[in-house]
Design a protein around this motif. Structure first.
Motif, PDB file in Angstrom:
ATOM      1  N   ARG A  29       0.828  -1.207   0.000  1.00 41.51           N
ATOM      2  CA  ARG A  29       0.000   0.000   0.000  1.00 41.51           C
ATOM      3  C   ARG A  29       0.859   1.253   0.000  1.00 41.51           C
ATOM      4  NH1 ARG A  29      -3.896   2.816  -1.959  1.00 41.51           N
ATOM      5  NH2 ARG A  29      -4.957   4.194  -0.485  1.00 41.51           N
ATOM      6  N   LYS A  54      -0.979  12.070   4.582  1.00 43.77           N
ATOM      7  CA  LYS A  54      -1.082  11.612   5.976  1.00 43.77           C
ATOM      8  C   LYS A  54      -1.161  10.092   6.036  1.00 43.77           C
ATOM      9  CE  LYS A  54      -3.718  12.148  10.236  1.00 43.77           C
ATOM     10  NZ  LYS A  54      -3.686  10.700  10.523  1.00 43.77           N
ATOM     11  N   GLN A  55      -1.938   9.499   5.129  1.00 43.39           N
ATOM     12  CA  GLN A  55      -2.059   8.044   5.111  1.00 43.39           C
ATOM     13  C   GLN A  55      -0.706   7.404   4.832  1.00 43.39           C
ATOM     14  OE1 GLN A  55      -4.957   6.607   2.312  1.00 43.39           O
ATOM     15  NE2 GLN A  55      -4.740   4.469   2.950  1.00 43.39           N
ATOM     16  N   ASP A  58       1.491   7.777   8.017  1.00 42.86           N
ATOM     17  CA  ASP A  58       1.106   6.843   9.081  1.00 42.86           C
ATOM     18  C   ASP A  58       1.518   5.415   8.732  1.00 42.86           C
ATOM     19  OD1 ASP A  58       0.037   8.939  10.487  1.00 42.86           O
ATOM     20  OD2 ASP A  58      -2.035   8.542   9.906  1.00 42.86           O
ATOM     21  N   THR A  59       1.325   5.031   7.469  1.00 44.54           N
ATOM     22  CA  THR A  59       1.695   3.687   7.035  1.00 44.54           C
ATOM     23  C   THR A  59       3.201   3.489   7.127  1.00 44.54           C
ATOM     24  OG1 THR A  59      -0.185   3.648   5.494  1.00 44.54           O
ATOM     25  CG2 THR A  59       1.544   2.014   5.149  1.00 44.54           C
ATOM     26  N   GLU A 119      -8.284   5.815  13.885  1.00 41.36           N
ATOM     27  CA  GLU A 119      -6.912   6.318  13.782  1.00 41.36           C
ATOM     28  C   GLU A 119      -6.859   7.843  13.702  1.00 41.36           C
ATOM     29  OE1 GLU A 119      -2.884   5.131  11.251  1.00 41.36           O
ATOM     30  OE2 GLU A 119      -4.764   4.072  10.917  1.00 41.36           O
ATOM     31  N   ARG A 180      -2.842  10.881  16.097  1.00 42.67           N
ATOM     32  CA  ARG A 180      -3.094   9.523  15.637  1.00 42.67           C
ATOM     33  C   ARG A 180      -3.739   8.695  16.753  1.00 42.67           C
ATOM     34  NH1 ARG A 180       1.205   5.099  13.177  1.00 42.67           N
ATOM     35  NH2 ARG A 180      -0.324   3.932  11.941  1.00 42.67           N
TER      36      ARG A 180
END
Length: 362
Positions: A29, A54-55, A58-59, A119, A180
């Motif tokens: 991803r 942001k995704q 965070d990942t 989250e 988060r």
């Protein structure tokens, strides 16, 4: 002293973390997200770009944390092998083991928050129950408690509405917590909080019982659609109240929204302008309407299944006793402590984690 059995247990937990953190899928991803971020027109839609960035961040953080944990396990193995030759390596292995255990504990905690908005950020609202001045003072105490807890976790707190009481405390408090897992963690606080103490406003120094309710809603992403017709909302503006001095507003910047079909009322007065207050108020109203629809949907599903739904918002979840003894006890998880001052000072982690550990065990 760290031994082979400890290393085997750490290895088992680390492999389990690989599965429940979905590291393989997260790596794939992240590659897709990084590819998306590299497109020339990526920032043409800034809202979408920020959400994707942001995704990706965070990942990436999750993958890097897991990779660091794997490296730490290898360091522990090496230190244990060398411990027979140099006792300092035994101490190093033990210290690394403690750090890795803390990391694995955090991985497991984060794996509990798999809800759609867990989250993300949240909006917390504290409302006084019956009790007049006592309830207003209790509302301010809870507001301060949550603010300090959030700040201690490195989350940002933005006050949306904090209406001062005429004598003490505040009439209500609404604030946004950005960080988060803020929504996932703070869902533990939804419900009624009960305070027992000698009243500071009672000349006869009698014991009083006071209540306040806490509501926690997710900050909804822009792509979430909520049935909100602007024609159904009455917008009132008025002069903000404040503690005086430089904080006094000289313009009618406070905003009150009334959603006429449901009767929901939202106020916001702590932003710098009427426009900012209006935007913040609509954000809260949107979240309230979404939560209302979700509750209705869950109730309908429960009725079809023949289940009895618990109204968690209206149920007493925690007692804070300051007199005749000192005790804070969560009525769901059973977590308790006699250090009331620490809890009211923002040391809530034991209660938050205790609730979620209880929740996932049900």
């Amino acid at each position: 002293m760290t031994d082979l059995k400890d290393i085997q247990e750490l290895s088992r937990r680390l492999e389990a973390a690989r599965e429940y953190l979905h590291i393989h899928e997260a790596t794939e991803r992240l590659a897709e997200l990084d590819k998306e971020c590299s497109k020339p027109d990526f920032w043409n839609d800034s809202d979408r770009a920020q959400a994707i960035s942001k995704q990706a961040s965070d990942t990436r953080s999750t993958i890097q944390a897991f990779s660091a944990a794997c490296s730490m396990l290898e360091d522990i193995r090496t230190a244990c092998d060398l411990a027979d030759e140099d006792p300092d390596f035994a101490e190093e292995a033990e210290a690394a083991r403690n750090r890795l255990v803390a990391m694995l504990d955090q991985f497991e905690i984060e794996s509990w928050f798999d809800g759609r908005f867990d989250e993300g950020s949240c909006i917390v609202t504290v409302n006084p129950g019956s009790g007049g001045l006592e309830a207003q003072d209790w509302t301010e105490m809870l507001f301060n408690m949550y603010s300090r807890y959030a700040e201690g976790k490195g989350w940002d707190v933005k006050v949306l509405d904090a209406q001062p009481g005429e004598v003490i405390g505040i009439e209500r408090a609404s604030f946004q917590v950005d960080g988060r897992f803020a929504y996932g963690m703070l869902r533990s606080e939804i419900g009624v909080h009960r305070l027992v103490r000698i009243s500071p406003t009672d000349d006869k120094k009698r014991r009083h019982t006071t209540f306040a309710s806490v509501e926690v809603m997710p900050v909804l992403p822009d792509d979430i659609e909520v049935d909100l017709n602007p024609a159904d909302v009455r917008v009132d503006v008025y002069r903000s109240s404040g503690p005086g001095g430089q904080c006094v507003n000289t313009t009618d910047s406070a905003v009150r929204l009334t959603h006429m079909p449901t009767g929901l009322v939202v106020t916001c007065q702590n932003q710098k302008s009427q426009l900012q207050n209006k935007d913040a108020a609509f954000r809260v109203l949107k979240a309230k309407l979404y939560e209302l629809e979700e509750r209705k949907r869950q109730q309908e599903i429960a009725e079809l299944r023949g289940e009895k739904m618990e109204n968690s918002f209206g149920s007493q979840i925690r007692n804070y006793v300051l007199y005749p003894y000192q005790l804070v006890k969560d009525l769901r998880s059973g977590v308790e402590t006699g250090n009331v001052d620490a809890v009211l000072g923002g040391e809530l982690e034991e209660f938050v984690i205790g609730y979620h550990r209880w929740r996932v065990s049900q």
